[in-house]
Write a protein that holds these residues in place. Structure first.
Motif, short mmCIF file in Angstrom:
data_model
loop_
_atom_site.label_atom_id
_atom_site.label_comp_id
_atom_site.label_asym_id
_atom_site.label_seq_id
_atom_site.Cartn_x
_atom_site.Cartn_y
_atom_site.Cartn_z
N PHE A 41 0.91 -1.19 -0.04
CA PHE A 41 0.05 0.01 0.11
C PHE A 41 0.93 1.10 0.07
N PHE A 42 1.93 1.19 0.78
CA PHE A 42 2.79 2.48 0.93
C PHE A 42 3.44 2.55 -0.58
N ALA A 43 3.88 1.66 -1.00
CA ALA A 43 4.35 1.81 -2.20
C ALA A 43 3.47 2.66 -3.33
N ILE A 44 2.33 2.61 -3.28
CA ILE A 44 1.38 3.28 -3.98
C ILE A 44 1.42 4.79 -3.35
N VAL A 45 1.61 4.84 -2.33
CA VAL A 45 1.49 6.11 -1.19
C VAL A 45 2.75 6.87 -1.75
N LYS A 46 3.73 6.18 -1.82
CA LYS A 46 5.20 6.86 -2.22
C LYS A 46 5.11 7.10 -3.68
N GLY A 265 -14.23 -14.22 -9.21
CA GLY A 265 -15.26 -14.40 -8.23
C GLY A 265 -14.85 -15.08 -7.20
N THR A 266 -13.45 -15.09 -6.79
CA THR A 266 -12.89 -15.44 -5.68
C THR A 266 -12.89 -14.70 -4.39
N GLN A 267 -13.05 -13.35 -4.94
CA GLN A 267 -13.12 -12.29 -3.68
C GLN A 267 -14.10 -11.37 -4.01
N MET A 268 -14.92 -11.00 -3.03
CA MET A 268 -15.93 -10.34 -3.40
C MET A 268 -16.03 -8.78 -3.49
N PHE A 269 -14.78 -8.19 -2.67
CA PHE A 269 -14.65 -6.85 -2.91
C PHE A 269 -13.36 -6.24 -2.28
N ALA A 270 -13.13 -5.05 -2.55
CA ALA A 270 -11.82 -4.33 -1.87
C ALA A 270 -12.39 -2.83 -1.85
N VAL A 271 -12.03 -2.25 -0.61
CA VAL A 271 -12.21 -0.83 -0.32
C VAL A 271 -11.07 -0.07 -0.67
N ASP A 272 -11.27 0.84 -1.68
CA ASP A 272 -9.90 1.62 -2.06
C ASP A 272 -10.28 3.03 -1.52
N GLN A 273 -9.02 3.12 -0.64
CA GLN A 273 -8.78 4.62 -0.10
C GLN A 273 -7.82 5.59 -1.04
N GLN A 274 -7.43 4.96 -2.11
CA GLN A 274 -6.44 5.84 -3.29
C GLN A 274 -5.47 6.58 -2.42
N GLY A 275 -4.47 5.58 -2.06
CA GLY A 275 -3.41 6.03 -1.48
C GLY A 275 -2.39 6.96 -2.25
N TYR A 276 -2.48 6.83 -3.63
CA TYR A 276 -1.71 7.76 -4.37
C TYR A 276 -2.16 9.19 -4.24
N LEU A 277 -3.48 9.30 -4.02
CA LEU A 277 -3.94 10.75 -3.87
C LEU A 277 -3.30 11.17 -2.54
N GLN A 278 -3.50 10.37 -1.69
CA GLN A 278 -2.88 10.52 -0.07
C GLN A 278 -1.62 11.26 -0.13
N GLY A 279 -0.58 10.55 -0.77
CA GLY A 279 0.71 10.81 -0.75
C GLY A 279 1.06 12.10 -1.69
N PHE A 280 0.50 12.02 -2.77
CA PHE A 280 0.47 13.52 -3.68
C PHE A 280 -0.27 14.72 -3.03
N LEU A 281 -1.35 14.64 -2.42
CA LEU A 281 -2.04 15.95 -1.99
C LEU A 281 -1.39 16.18 -0.67
N GLY A 319 -5.61 1.97 -13.50
CA GLY A 319 -4.95 2.62 -12.13
C GLY A 319 -3.83 1.77 -11.68
N VAL A 320 -4.40 0.59 -11.39
CA VAL A 320 -3.56 -0.54 -11.24
C VAL A 320 -2.10 -0.74 -11.84
N ALA A 321 -2.49 -0.75 -13.36
CA ALA A 321 -1.52 -0.91 -14.23
C ALA A 321 -0.30 0.29 -14.40
N ALA A 322 -1.07 1.36 -13.90
CA ALA A 322 -0.24 2.55 -13.91
C ALA A 322 0.43 2.81 -12.44
N GLY A 323 0.17 1.89 -11.63
CA GLY A 323 0.86 1.95 -10.32
C GLY A 323 0.41 2.89 -9.26
N VAL A 324 -0.89 3.35 -9.72
CA VAL A 324 -1.55 4.63 -8.74
C VAL A 324 -2.88 3.99 -7.92
#
Length: 325
Positions: A41-46, A265-281, A319-324
């Motif tokens: 996660f913090f790799a995305i923040v970074k 179909g082997t995972q139901m969901f993920a909650v995205d907090q958009q760590g890239y924006l956290q680090g950038f902003l 966004g995942v492909a871009a690393g963000v």
């Protein structure tokens, strides 16, 4: 790469319009405290921090990322890094407030020294105001947990475990509390599975603990992890327990593996907090304040939560492909 480049282009354009020439009294020295360098996660923040640093550097300033080495003593270690940033003469400090009891005195030492602070990723609006921070950038962790819990309840997941690999961290405790409240509202239940902080990043330890818990209580039909790395461990545990038909998996944060599981179909969901924006902003807004006195009129600046499931997973993949994301 496209998303981060566009954000950089927009931010640079705004600054070019607002400031026709160099007006700062001195080059900013921004310090930002964050998670371990091997934390997905913090790799995305970074990534967001690094992109914002390009703007800071173009104006003669610097950005110094101070990373935790372990999560064993997350509060005291983060406080030590904040104090290090103060001693280094930083003109702005951004940090998560993971463990307020340990970190609040360090934040106060920064403000007492006349250094503006930004709380990001963890801590929330009320704590940021209490500390005198210029803003809070991130998600309200209880609200994010509640969104996950309500999603589970709506989908009739009745007995959920919230896997916490850093027990005591305020943001993760708040998420588990939100999950519990959301599930309880639907008439179901959720309990926390606290694991030693040393298990963070230890895929085998996390997987074995979840597998043992599922074997002990066969009524468990939901597992939520605090990060995408642990989600992979949980997916393995569910498969090894032959529980794919009864146990739904959810997690916080996104990566390619999680999104692939959602599509399969082997995972139901993920909650995205958009760590890239956290680090950038966090960096961009803090440096703009320290250099030019610019302050956002809105508080907090929320980057989530957003629930990603089978209905909208395709829109997240770029966004995942871009690393963000």
């Amino acid at each position: 790469m496209k998303i981060s480049a566009n954000l950089l282009k927009v931010a640079t354009a705004v600054l070019a319009i607002t400031f026709a020439g160099p007006t700062m009294a001195g080059a900013a020295k921004i310090a930002i405290i964050g998670g371990r360098t091997d934390d997905p996660f913090f790799a995305i923040v970074k990534r967001g921090i690094d992109d914002a640093a390009k703007i800071v550097e173009s104006r003669g300033g610097t950005v110094n990322y101070l990373a935790l080495q372990t999560y064993d003593n997350i509060g005291s270690d983060a406080a030590a890094l904040i104090r290090t940033a103060v001693s280094q003469g930083s003109t702005g400090i951004a940090a998560p407030n993971w463990v307020p009891d340990a970190e609040d005195p360090a934040f106060k030492a920064a403000t007492d020294a006349g250094i503006p602070i930004m709380v990001y990723n963890s801590g929330g609006t009320d704590k940021a105001k209490e500390l005198g921070a210029i803003n809070y950038v991130g998600t309200e962790d209880y609200v994010a947990g509640l969104a996950a819990g309500e999603y589970l309840g709506t989908n009739k997941v009745k007995n959920v475990i919230c896997v916490n690999t850093v027990p005591g961290a305020a943001n993760l405790e708040a998420r588990c509390k939100g999950i519990s409240d959301g599930v309880t509202k639907a008439g179901f239940k959720s309990t926390q599975l606290p694991l030693p902080a040393s298990s963070f990043g230890d895929a085998t330890a996390v997987s074995e603990a979840i597998k043992a818990t599922l074997a002990k209580d066969t009524t468990i039909d939901g597992v939520v992890t605090m990060g995408n790395q642990d989600a992979s461990s949980a997916a393995l545990a569910i498969a090894q327990a032959n529980a794919q038909d009864r146990v739904k998996l959810g997690t916080f944060n996104t990566d390619q593996a999680s999104l692939d599981r959602i599509k399969q179909g082997t995972q139901m969901f993920a909650v995205d907090q958009q760590g890239y924006l956290q680090g950038f902003l966090a960096v961009f807004l803090l440096e703009s304040y320290a250099t030019y006195g610019m302050k956002s009129p809105t508080m907090p600046i929320l980057t989530g939560p957003a629930v990603v499931d089978a209905k909208n997973v395709d829109a997240t993949l770029a966004g995942v492909a871009a690393g963000v994301r």
